[in-house]
Motif scaffolding. Structure first.
Motif, short mmCIF file in Angstrom:
data_model
loop_
_atom_site.label_atom_id
_atom_site.label_comp_id
_atom_site.label_asym_id
_atom_site.label_seq_id
_atom_site.Cartn_x
_atom_site.Cartn_y
_atom_site.Cartn_z
N GLN A 1 55.69 -32.83 -55.60
CA GLN A 1 56.53 -32.17 -56.59
C GLN A 1 56.18 -32.65 -57.99
OE1 GLN A 1 60.72 -32.94 -56.29
NE2 GLN A 1 61.26 -31.37 -57.76
N GLU B 1 61.18 -28.47 -53.83
CA GLU B 1 62.55 -28.88 -54.09
C GLU B 1 63.46 -28.54 -52.91
OE1 GLU B 1 62.70 -28.58 -58.97
OE2 GLU B 1 63.34 -26.88 -57.78
N LYS C 1 62.58 -28.29 -49.74
CA LYS C 1 62.27 -29.22 -48.65
C LYS C 1 62.89 -30.59 -48.91
CE LYS C 1 58.00 -27.06 -47.07
NZ LYS C 1 56.55 -27.20 -46.94
N LEU C 2 62.79 -31.05 -50.15
CA LEU C 2 63.39 -32.33 -50.50
C LEU C 2 64.90 -32.30 -50.30
CD1 LEU C 2 61.47 -33.43 -53.71
CD2 LEU C 2 61.54 -34.61 -51.51
N GLU C 3 65.51 -31.22 -50.66
CA GLU C 3 66.96 -31.08 -50.52
C GLU C 3 67.34 -31.13 -49.04
OE1 GLU C 3 69.09 -31.13 -53.01
OE2 GLU C 3 70.79 -31.01 -51.68
N LEU D 1 56.36 -35.63 -50.42
CA LEU D 1 56.90 -34.42 -51.05
C LEU D 1 57.28 -34.69 -52.50
CD1 LEU D 1 59.09 -32.90 -48.20
CD2 LEU D 1 57.07 -31.87 -49.25
N THR D 2 57.83 -35.86 -52.76
CA THR D 2 58.18 -36.22 -54.13
C THR D 2 56.92 -36.32 -54.99
OG1 THR D 2 60.12 -37.43 -53.34
CG2 THR D 2 59.36 -37.93 -55.56
N GLN E 1 59.09 -37.74 -47.24
CA GLN E 1 59.86 -37.52 -48.46
C GLN E 1 59.11 -38.08 -49.67
OE1 GLN E 1 63.86 -39.03 -48.35
NE2 GLN E 1 64.47 -37.88 -50.15
N SER F 1 66.89 -34.62 -47.76
CA SER F 1 67.94 -35.49 -48.28
C SER F 1 69.23 -35.29 -47.49
CB SER F 1 68.19 -35.20 -49.76
OG SER F 1 67.07 -35.53 -50.52
#
Length: 125
Positions: A47, A115, A117-119, A43-44, A40, A122
């Motif tokens: 992004q 976004e 993937k992050l969602e 990925l952040t 994560q 999460s």
């Protein structure tokens, strides 16, 4: 009496084995959670880099639009006997903006995937 003792001993061994298995499973889950957290974070960061790239592309597009306006102003002043040069110049700019629009669309698609993937991550966490 001896049978009861053996049954109790077997039950305790089974419980001990179950406890050991649970501890192993818990460690495995903690490792997985740590990997998910690291993913994560990556990925952040990705992004963020994509958003910075998108901002630079948008800034470049604004500059290009300003240049186009200047060129348009200059083209308007050109004499009427030079239409072929004007058409060639406009075609060059059209090609340039088609390329930049394609890059921006690709970048927007990448940001959307990150976004998403992050969602999903999460929601899992």
């Amino acid at each position: 009496m001896k049978k009861d003792t053996e049954l109790l001993k077997d039950s305790l061994q089974g419980l001990h084995q179950n406890q050991t298995d649970l501890q192993k499973n818990q460690l495995s889950m903690e490792e997985s959670q740590a990997r998910l957290a690291q993913n994560q974070i990556q990925l952040t960061e990705n992004q963020s880099r994509l958003e910075q790239s998108q901002s630079r592309l948008e800034a470049n597009q604004i500059q290009a639009n300003a240049h186009i306006f200047d060129i348009h102003t200059a083209v308007v002043r050109l004499e009427n006997d030079q239409p072929k040069d004007i058409v060639a110049l406009l075609e060059t700019f059209d090609d340039y903006f088609c390329e930049k629009d394609s890059e921006l669309a690709t970048l927007n698609h990448r940001v959307f995937r990150v976004e998403s993937k992050l969602e999903r991550m999460s929601m899992r966490a």
